[in-house]
Enzyme design. Structure first.
Site, mmCIF file in Angstrom:
data_model
loop_
_atom_site.group_PDB
_atom_site.id
_atom_site.type_symbol
_atom_site.label_atom_id
_atom_site.label_comp_id
_atom_site.label_asym_id
_atom_site.label_seq_id
_atom_site.Cartn_x
_atom_site.Cartn_y
_atom_site.Cartn_z
ATOM 1 N N SER A 115 0.790 -1.241 0.000
ATOM 2 C CA SER A 115 0.000 0.000 0.000
ATOM 3 C C SER A 115 0.819 1.288 0.000
ATOM 4 O O SER A 115 0.278 2.345 -0.311
ATOM 5 C CB SER A 115 -0.932 0.036 1.215
ATOM 6 O OG SER A 115 -1.908 -0.945 1.101
ATOM 7 N N THR A 178 -1.548 4.989 3.040
ATOM 8 C CA THR A 178 -2.279 5.821 2.078
ATOM 9 C C THR A 178 -2.232 7.310 2.431
ATOM 10 O O THR A 178 -1.793 8.117 1.604
ATOM 11 C CB THR A 178 -3.739 5.342 1.931
ATOM 12 O OG1 THR A 178 -3.707 4.016 1.404
ATOM 13 C CG2 THR A 178 -4.547 6.245 1.023
ATOM 14 N N PHE A 291 -8.836 10.169 16.788
ATOM 15 C CA PHE A 291 -9.898 9.503 17.542
ATOM 16 C C PHE A 291 -9.498 8.190 18.206
ATOM 17 O O PHE A 291 -10.297 7.613 18.933
ATOM 18 C CB PHE A 291 -11.116 9.288 16.639
ATOM 19 C CG PHE A 291 -11.681 10.579 16.114
ATOM 20 C CD1 PHE A 291 -12.393 11.427 16.955
ATOM 21 C CD2 PHE A 291 -11.477 10.970 14.799
ATOM 22 C CE1 PHE A 291 -12.916 12.625 16.494
ATOM 23 C CE2 PHE A 291 -11.990 12.163 14.318
ATOM 24 C CZ PHE A 291 -12.716 12.994 15.164
ATOM 25 N N GLU A 292 -8.310 7.707 17.935
ATOM 26 C CA GLU A 292 -7.835 6.461 18.559
ATOM 27 C C GLU A 292 -6.333 6.534 18.737
ATOM 28 O O GLU A 292 -5.642 7.240 17.993
ATOM 29 C CB GLU A 292 -8.155 5.244 17.678
ATOM 30 C CG GLU A 292 -9.541 4.650 17.869
ATOM 31 C CD GLU A 292 -9.709 3.912 19.206
ATOM 32 O OE1 GLU A 292 -8.723 3.355 19.742
ATOM 33 O OE2 GLU A 292 -10.845 3.902 19.705
ATOM 34 N N GLU A 335 -10.058 7.925 3.017
ATOM 35 C CA GLU A 335 -9.694 6.506 2.939
ATOM 36 C C GLU A 335 -10.564 5.649 3.849
ATOM 37 O O GLU A 335 -10.696 5.921 5.043
ATOM 38 C CB GLU A 335 -8.233 6.297 3.335
ATOM 39 C CG GLU A 335 -7.810 4.855 3.140
ATOM 40 C CD GLU A 335 -6.535 4.452 3.862
ATOM 41 O OE1 GLU A 335 -5.894 3.493 3.395
ATOM 42 O OE2 GLU A 335 -6.174 5.057 4.886
ATOM 43 N N HIS A 344 -7.048 -9.010 5.770
ATOM 44 C CA HIS A 344 -5.811 -9.670 6.242
ATOM 45 C C HIS A 344 -6.136 -10.685 7.342
ATOM 46 O O HIS A 344 -5.448 -11.689 7.495
ATOM 47 C CB HIS A 344 -4.808 -8.637 6.770
ATOM 48 C CG HIS A 344 -4.059 -7.922 5.685
ATOM 49 N ND1 HIS A 344 -3.331 -8.579 4.720
ATOM 50 C CD2 HIS A 344 -3.918 -6.601 5.419
ATOM 51 C CE1 HIS A 344 -2.770 -7.693 3.901
ATOM 52 N NE2 HIS A 344 -3.111 -6.488 4.305
#
Ligand SMILES: *[C@@H]1O[C@H](CO)[C@@H](O)[C@H](O)[C@H]1NC(C)=O
Ligand SMILES: *[C@@H]1O[C@H](CO)[C@@H](O)[C@H](O)[C@H]1NC(C)=O
Ligand SMILES: *[C@@H]1O[C@H](CO)[C@@H](O)[C@H](O)[C@H]1NC(C)=O
Ligand SMILES: *[C@@H]1O[C@H](CO)[C@@H](O)[C@H](O)[C@H]1NC(C)=O
Ligand SMILES: [Zn+2]
Length: 531
Positions: A115, A178, A291-292, A335, A344
């Protein structure tokens, strides 16, 4: 009965009749008439289609990480079944976009891509090596000194240079492959924070540092990955401890805030749903949302309370509202970053739920903008070894087993399976395969399922969308977005005076006249073909 009641009764009768007609129509939905009519309508729509050669004031680029064509098909059925349809006939919003092309995704050194290399292709316009970001193919993976001189710029940079606003929204970490390809240069995608930098790479800056200290112009930033911004001396507000990856050098959230204060621009930092909702897009010009500590939550498990997180759709809407204030327009990258993670893990249900969440964001973006001045592009970085197989009957649960079928081993099997991955073949008779925790079976045993190498689709709507038709290298994508929005190289076409309607129709009649002459000429040359 008074007049109002009469009206109400008549309304009820009409509604019942309409509903009956709809039911009858859907009962006969598979008649020859239905398919003939649908095909004819579709053809008429396409025959009436005109190329949109306007200038794109705004560009919104949606990237479904790992959203290969098999994922789109399965998500379409999943989305339809969620609203109690059979599913197969359903379409995702972007499947209704007028233009579609295919994208070759390989990296310069890998047949099946990673990616970071793909991000460099679809944001910077050049293919490069797997695992590297914002650098051309001269870079050596994980070699800091080899970065020098290999830097390439992105559509985000080109848009900024023309005075446009820019934004990045993702459900993954803001420093993940990304989003990072839009603003960073790194010989190794894993260099997300200073705590990830090896001792022999001290002359290179980590990705989070580059985002805050070298890209202070980006108006909207929302996603996960707080640990790479937060000082080691601060307690993470959600974890209630300091994560071991938090920063040792400085606090980038404080840096972001003080830079905005110095410039006296209206700004806001948020880390939960309540703060996000309280952010007024009319008065906010810069927004940082983390946010995390790591990636944001999967949509199926998302905490929707005040203490939780906004959805991808909500973040997209807020970003569009903030960026739309710029009269010169904007470039926004959105994204759906966790379709890939679910794949995955070979957890197809989660991947499809993430894809539907991305679709909802696209639906919102399409309704908040106008295709006369906004180009919307939806694509994937790469596919996954994800298959939809067997002969399940129409309307069979997309997450279910293939009717009563058995493999040659006498065991039932699911419609969705993987070419490689964690879960091996076993007896799933008593297992609920529609559970979000279920892992579909795979052929080659691998702890983590891999990307797939076949082409991905690109869907587009708005100015210059037709330039995506055909099969293209992934690096072609930002060139088209730049051409459409008059940024970057070959923007000289933007200064041309657009032909007036009269001129266009004159040109069209000249072309028709030419075609007639050519026809006459061909007839004379080859008389047989005309009779
Ligand atoms: C679908 O059908 C189920 C069961 O009949 C019902 O509970 C649910 O509300 C329906 N959902 C929609 C979106 O119509
Ligand atoms: C890293 O790249 C530099 C410059 O391109 C090169 O001189 C050096 O040998 C490389 N180091 C390693 C360990 O490959
Ligand atoms: C954390 O505190 C220590 C001790 O005061 C200091 O040396 C270090 O620089 C601080 N870390 C950050 C990221 O500010
Ligand atoms: C699979 O499990 C079911 C239910 O436990 C059992 O009836 C069936 O015989 C098993 N099939 C095989 C091939 O072991
Ligand atoms: Zn991946």
């Amino acid at each position: 009965m008074n007049q109002q009641n009469q009206l109400y009764a008549r309304l009820q009768v009409t509604t019942t009749v309409v509903l009956l007609l709809i039911i009858l129509k859907s009962f006969h939905a598979q008649d020859a008439d239905f398919w003939n009519q649908q095909a004819q309508d579709n053809m008429k729509r396409i025959l009436a289609k005109k190329h949109n050669t306007n200038v794109a004031k705004n560009v919104i680029f949606f990237l479904g990480d790992g959203m290969g064509v098999s994922t789109v098909t399965a998500a379409r059925i999943y989305g339809g079944q969620k609203v109690n349809k059979s599913g197969e006939e359903h379409i995702l919003s972007f499947e209704a976009f007028p233009e579609i092309g295919l994208i070759k995704t390989y990296n310069t050194d890998l047949q099946v891509p990673d990616s970071a290399g793909t991000g460099t292709a679809f944001l910077c316009g050049v293919k490069s090596k797997a695992g590297t970001l914002g650098l051309n193919d001269h870079v050596i993976y994980s070699n800091c000194t080899s970065q020098r001189g290999a830097e390439v710029t992105s559509i985000l940079d080109w848009s900024t240079a023309e005075g446009k606003s820019t934004g990045i929204v993702t459900t993954a970490r803001l420093t993940h492959a990304t989003p990072a390809a839009a603003y960073a240069h790194a010989a190794r995608r894993g260099w997300e924070g200073d705590t990830e930098m090896p001792t022999d790479a001290q002359t290179c800056k980590d990705i989070a540092y580059q985002l805050v200290m070298e890209n202070s112009n980006i108006e909207v930033l929302m996603g996960g990955g707080r640990r790479y911004f937060l000082s080691e001396n601060k307690t993470d507000p959600e974890l209630n401890y300091a994560h071991r990856y938090q920063r040792k050098d400085l606090d980038l959230i404080d840096e972001w805030i003080s830079e905005k204060q110095r410039r006296k621009v209206s700004h806001r930092y948020v880390w939960n749903k309540k703060q996000f909702q309280d952010t007024d897009p009319e008065t906010t010009y810069y927004l940082l949302g983390l946010f995390e500590s790591s990636h944001m939550q999967y949509e199926y498990a998302r905490d929707k309370s005040d203490a939780g997180e906004p959805s991808l759709r909500e973040m997209t809407e807020k970003a569009i509202q903030i960026l739309s204030k710029n009269p010169k327009g904007y470039f926004l990258l959105v994204e759906g970053g966790r379709i890939d993670h679910a794949h995955h893990d070979t957890r197809a249900g989660r991947a499809l739920e993430e894809t539907v969440a991305l679709d909802e964001a696209v639906t919102s973006a399409a309704s908040l903008t106008n295709q006369d001045d906004t180009l919307i592009v939806v694509t994937a970085d790469h596919s996954h070894v994800f298959m939809m197989a067997g002969y399940p009957s129409r309307g069979n649960n997309i997450l279910g087993k293939v009717d009563d079928s058995e493999g040659d081993d006498g065991l039932p099997y699911t419609t969705l399976v993987y070419g490689n991955g964690y879960e091996q073949r076993k007896n799933i008779t008593d297992i609920d395969t529609t559970d979000f925790g279920y892992r579909q079976e795979s052929l080659v045993p691998l702890y983590s399922e891999t990307h797939g190498g076949e082409d991905v689709a690109v869907y587009a709507r708005g100015p210059m969308a037709h330039l995506f038709v055909g099969t293209h290298e992934q690096s072609y994508i930002p060139h088209v977005m730049a051409y459409a929005s008059c940024v970057g190289v070959n923007k000289q076409h933007c200064s041309r005076t657009p032909p007036t309607d009269e001129l266009t129709s004159n040109l069209a009649s000249i072309r028709q006249g030419d075609a007639f002459l050519v026809l006459v000429f061909l007839c004379i040359v080859n008389v047989m073909h005309c009779f």
